[in-house]
Design a protein around this motif. Sequence first.
Motif, mmCIF file in Angstrom:
data_model
loop_
_atom_site.group_PDB
_atom_site.id
_atom_site.type_symbol
_atom_site.label_atom_id
_atom_site.label_comp_id
_atom_site.label_asym_id
_atom_site.label_seq_id
_atom_site.Cartn_x
_atom_site.Cartn_y
_atom_site.Cartn_z
ATOM 1 N N VAL A 109 -93.928 -60.642 -61.484
ATOM 2 C CA VAL A 109 -95.028 -60.832 -60.533
ATOM 3 C C VAL A 109 -96.081 -59.733 -60.632
ATOM 4 O O VAL A 109 -96.956 -59.624 -59.777
ATOM 5 N N GLY A 110 -96.003 -58.925 -61.694
ATOM 6 C CA GLY A 110 -96.944 -57.826 -61.834
ATOM 7 C C GLY A 110 -96.512 -56.621 -61.013
ATOM 8 O O GLY A 110 -95.731 -56.737 -60.074
ATOM 9 N N HIS A 111 -97.029 -55.470 -61.406
ATOM 10 C CA HIS A 111 -96.705 -54.259 -60.656
ATOM 11 C C HIS A 111 -97.759 -54.065 -59.578
ATOM 12 O O HIS A 111 -98.958 -54.170 -59.849
ATOM 13 N N PRO A 112 -97.346 -53.778 -58.341
ATOM 14 C CA PRO A 112 -98.329 -53.639 -57.249
ATOM 15 C C PRO A 112 -99.351 -52.539 -57.492
ATOM 16 O O PRO A 112 -100.463 -52.599 -56.956
ATOM 17 N N ILE A 146 -90.941 -56.380 -61.397
ATOM 18 C CA ILE A 146 -92.246 -55.731 -61.545
ATOM 19 C C ILE A 146 -92.464 -55.146 -62.938
ATOM 20 O O ILE A 146 -93.533 -54.577 -63.196
ATOM 21 N N ARG A 169 -100.028 -55.666 -65.668
ATOM 22 C CA ARG A 169 -100.991 -56.457 -64.909
ATOM 23 C C ARG A 169 -100.368 -57.747 -64.373
ATOM 24 O O ARG A 169 -99.437 -58.314 -64.951
ATOM 25 N N GLN A 170 -100.925 -58.216 -63.275
ATOM 26 C CA GLN A 170 -100.416 -59.396 -62.573
ATOM 27 C C GLN A 170 -100.583 -60.656 -63.413
ATOM 28 O O GLN A 170 -101.654 -60.890 -63.973
ATOM 29 N N ALA A 226 -102.665 -53.956 -59.042
ATOM 30 C CA ALA A 226 -103.387 -55.048 -58.385
ATOM 31 C C ALA A 226 -104.854 -54.659 -58.191
ATOM 32 O O ALA A 226 -105.190 -53.486 -58.033
ATOM 33 N N THR A 267 -98.775 -63.065 -57.144
ATOM 34 C CA THR A 267 -98.184 -61.817 -56.669
ATOM 35 C C THR A 267 -96.782 -62.028 -56.115
ATOM 36 O O THR A 267 -96.280 -63.157 -56.035
#
Length: 394
Positions: free
Chosen positions: A185-188, A167, A378-379, A191, A384
Amino acid sequence: MTMPAKELPFRLPPPEGGRADVLIVAGEHSGDEHAARMVRGLLARQPALRVCALGGPKLAAAGAQLLHDLTASSVVGFVEVVRSFGYFRALFGATLDWIGRHRPRAVCLVDYPGFNLRLARALHARGLTTKGGGKIRALYYISPQVWAWKAGRRFEMAKHLDAMAVIFPFEVKTYADTSLPVEFVGHPFVADDYRSPVAYDADGPLLLLPGSRRQAVGRIFPALLAGYDEFARRHHGSAVVLYPSGEIKDLLQALLRRKPAPPELRVRIGIAPAGTPVAASAVLTSSGTMSMHCALAGIPGAIAYRANPLTFLFARWLVRVPYIGIANLLLGEPMYPEFIQGAATPAALGGALAAAVADPARRARCVGQAQRLREILRQPASGTAADWLARQLA
């Protein structure tokens, strides 16, 4: 149905319907939250999949069959782990037995490296996972902090794991000298559909965030409380404390009763469950997940951290990073000043709160730093964590 940790006979229930496609292992409140988001996305794509979990209530709400609530027993620090050794040894054996009996297609380990890296090693040694000659894919979501300490772990991880999703973007390069496929995969928290539980409001209360683990909260919350008391003697302002579980709520209330202070100050402190929307003017926080929420919201404040003295000495010997706050690490500068161990004095923390609420330039700087964090986290176009997990099961 979840069985409380203290009642667990260490025979985990079988998967409902007789099969499991994925077993998720997430041992902390933050891991439970991130894993739940991943599972929710996965089941939205493939609703027929059977997901079991050692995790917490958020994974259960996302659609996983919760075999045991690991979040009720999360600990941090060398001394605390030693004290809980018997529990974790029994749980470890039960988990290995469950995987050997029910053979999910994949085991996805989420953070929690003290337990999960050992589990990956044992599954490999028993020939259950693909790199050990078996058929179960060994996956990892949210990398251990190998960039901070025990960097050599990454080579053993490459021997035992099939794939990893991270992340933080810099973590991909951390594994570049290994054979392990690693994907950002981006940080949740950034999102498009994510709703943060915190926001900035110049007229809002102060936010006190002591963490989610009982041992850490017991050490950190008194420091935050003393800092708030110092601030409140000279400034107006109420405070809100967030708690992740009933156990932590009880601990906070006990600590509030124990700490001497003028009654009018205690009346100005409220407690609320984590997830309650709070618009705050400033924050005193531990270095955990909620500090990232606050940083992304542009709330000015400071980090305070106190560990068991032996744990702290052990960590100082092993850890090689300039900051303990992940936002500070990502930015390469102290968005949140850090007050660690003896430096977390009432005067220092009270002064940090006063500076956070009184300095317009500090707030403007936080807004810019929050935007930089969003750009960093950012994703990517590849999708994801749920997309990544679906590809691993294809």
